[in-house]
Design an enzyme around this catalytic site. Structure first.
Site, PDB file in Angstrom:
ATOM      1  N   SER A  86      18.016  45.127  24.233  1.00 42.06           N
ATOM      2  CA  SER A  86      16.961  44.255  23.705  1.00 42.06           C
ATOM      3  C   SER A  86      17.462  43.073  22.899  1.00 42.06           C
ATOM      4  O   SER A  86      16.648  42.218  22.503  1.00 42.06           O
ATOM      5  CB  SER A  86      15.974  45.070  22.871  1.00 42.06           C
ATOM      6  OG  SER A  86      15.099  45.795  23.708  1.00 42.06           O
ATOM      7  N   LYS A 108      16.343  39.843  24.269  1.00 42.69           N
ATOM      8  CA  LYS A 108      15.076  39.194  23.907  1.00 42.69           C
ATOM      9  C   LYS A 108      15.286  37.883  23.157  1.00 42.69           C
ATOM     10  O   LYS A 108      14.474  36.953  23.277  1.00 42.69           O
ATOM     11  CB  LYS A 108      14.219  40.149  23.081  1.00 42.69           C
ATOM     12  CG  LYS A 108      13.629  41.316  23.858  1.00 42.69           C
ATOM     13  CD  LYS A 108      12.794  42.209  22.974  1.00 42.69           C
ATOM     14  CE  LYS A 108      12.016  43.239  23.789  1.00 42.69           C
ATOM     15  NZ  LYS A 108      12.889  44.230  24.457  1.00 42.69           N
ATOM     16  N   TYR A 164       6.031  47.015  18.798  1.00 43.82           N
ATOM     17  CA  TYR A 164       7.093  46.594  19.703  1.00 43.82           C
ATOM     18  C   TYR A 164       6.714  46.912  21.141  1.00 43.82           C
ATOM     19  O   TYR A 164       6.214  48.006  21.443  1.00 43.82           O
ATOM     20  CB  TYR A 164       8.372  47.331  19.318  1.00 43.82           C
ATOM     21  CG  TYR A 164       9.633  46.812  19.944  1.00 43.82           C
ATOM     22  CD1 TYR A 164       9.899  45.454  20.035  1.00 43.82           C
ATOM     23  CD2 TYR A 164      10.600  47.707  20.417  1.00 43.82           C
ATOM     24  CE1 TYR A 164      11.080  44.994  20.589  1.00 43.82           C
ATOM     25  CE2 TYR A 164      11.797  47.254  20.964  1.00 43.82           C
ATOM     26  CZ  TYR A 164      12.023  45.908  21.059  1.00 43.82           C
ATOM     27  OH  TYR A 164      13.196  45.442  21.603  1.00 43.82           O
TER      28      TYR A 164
END
Length: 418
Positions: free
Chosen positions: A88, A91, A198
């Protein structure tokens, strides 16, 4: 009122040239030595198999350190240029891509996402499961905006940490993360803008980048972010010629570390993946990802190459979720994640693409710092107040591993110790 005044003060600083100035904290040689010892102790004691870490400032690297080995045999040491899955932490790259499209006028932050992706025009909310186990859907009062997708207030969630989403996957209503792009076909969990949780919002923004730019995500990243910043070791498909620098994925089972049966780096032809996830999937190195963080610390520019405007970078470090708060999460899939609390017990907000600690972290990063992490226990922070950034990474499942987080906190405390 004291917190409100403090937060307003930090918000003003975040958008001012003073906050984004050139003050850099002094990290002494003893601080660096202590930080390295924290990492070495973790691998020497067997709490971690390997650890990679970097400290940098606006000028570049202050420290890189690699300790431990890449696999179960303990015979292949990791190096400073070892390549690891950043999950992640991808991101942040996708967020930068979206903000580039905002700067060029091709995307509006407060436009509803179906203006660009009409497939989301009929999105609904999975409200609950009734007594018979049937899913109950409601119409969404409005579609998520681009800003809400970036800030995890869109209503999209991850089934790793949301009970209804996990049940929906178990019942075959939705697909899991291992299903390629099919996992995007999921309902909302709540009305857009009503809370922070999230989720897969930035995965959807990867689709947006491809739609608006007319390029697949990896080629877009390469042309507009990776190549300009000379990030030559960041990619989705693992180049076979670089496989000797790959880090083995480990799993913590019954308190011990074993080689994970899944998620191992595998050589692939460039461009062969049918789906690039905006929310995860990249590999990188300390040096490469450090250049990205250094660029943000410098207001969007590195060595004369600008990828974002200073004002855009300032907005990334400014609270974008109002009175909402970033919260902890309870795992629904213990093999992939423990319960997590990325706030580290401190008040936390969300900017554009990063978690923000308005008041900083006790014994660590300063007010207004931005941070996030990757599923395999990689973590970063950018401290604009003190003028430094840092990366700490290992490769372990499940996420928010107790030993990894303890090492992260000890590493951070050593960096900031007086």
């Amino acid at each position: 009122m004291k917190f409100v005044r403090a937060w307003l003060f930090v918000s003003l600083l975040c958008s001012s040239p003073v906050f984004a100035g050139h003050h850099t904290m002094n990290i002494s040689s003893s601080n660096i030595a202590d930080a390295k010892q924290v990492l070495d102790r973790a691998t020497r004691d067997g709490r971690l198999r390997m650890a990679l870490a970097m400290i940098g400032d606006r000028s570049g690297s202050i420290m890189k350190h690699a300790t431990g080995s890449t696999g179960d045999e303990k015979t292949s040491p990791v190096t400073e240029d070892s390549i690891f899955a950043i999950a992640s932490m991808t991101k942040l790259v996708t967020t930068i891509a979206v903000l580039q499209l905002v700067e060029s006028g091709q995307v509006k932050l407060d436009a509803q996402i179906d203006e660009y992706l009409p497939e989301l025009a009929e999105i609904r909310i999975l409200a609950k499961f009734d007594a018979d186990g049937e899913a109950v859907f409601e119409n969404a009062p409005q579609k998520p905006t681009v800003r809400e997708l970036i800030t995890h207030t869109s209503g999209f969630v991850y089934d790793l940490w949301n009970a209804n989403a996990s049940e929906a996957q178990a019942k075959g209503i939705t697909a899991g993360l291992a299903s390629g792009g099919n996992f995007l076909n999921a309902p909302l969990a709540f009305a857009p803008g009503s809370r922070w949780e999230y989720g897969i919002g930035i995965d959807w923004l990867g689709v947006l980048v491809e739609k608006i730019s007319g390029k697949r995500l990896m080629p877009y990243f390469t042309e507009y972010i990776l190549a300009p910043l000379e990030m030559t070791d960041t990619f989705y498909e693992f180049d076979p010629s670089k496989l000797d620098r790959a880090v083995t994925m480990m799993a913590r089972v019954d308190g011990g570390l074993v080689i994970s049966p899944a998620m191992q780096p595998t050589p692939m032809a460039q461009g062969s993946m049918p789906f690039y996830s905006g929310g995860g999937g990249l590999y990188s190195t300390l040096g490469d990802y450090g250049r990205l963080l250094q660029t943000l610390l410098n207001g969007g520019e590195l060595n004369g190459t600008r990828i974002l405007k200073q004002t855009t970078v300032d907005s990334m470090f400014t609270n974008q979720i109002g009175n909402l708060m970033v919260t902890s999460a309870t795992t629904q899939m213990p093999t992939l994640s423990n319960d997590m609390d990325m706030t580290l017990g401190e008040p936390a907000k969300w900017g554009l693409g990063i978690l923000i600690h308005p008041e900083g972290v006790n014994n660590g990063r300063g007010a207004g710092s931005g941070s996030w992490a990757g599923l395999f226990n990689s973590y970063f922070w950018i401290d604009r107040e003190r003028g430094i950034f840092a990366i700490f990474a290992t490769q372990i499942l499940p996420f928010f591993d107790t030993e990894a987080v303890a090492t992260l906190k000890a590493f951070e405390a050593a960096v900031y110790a007086h």
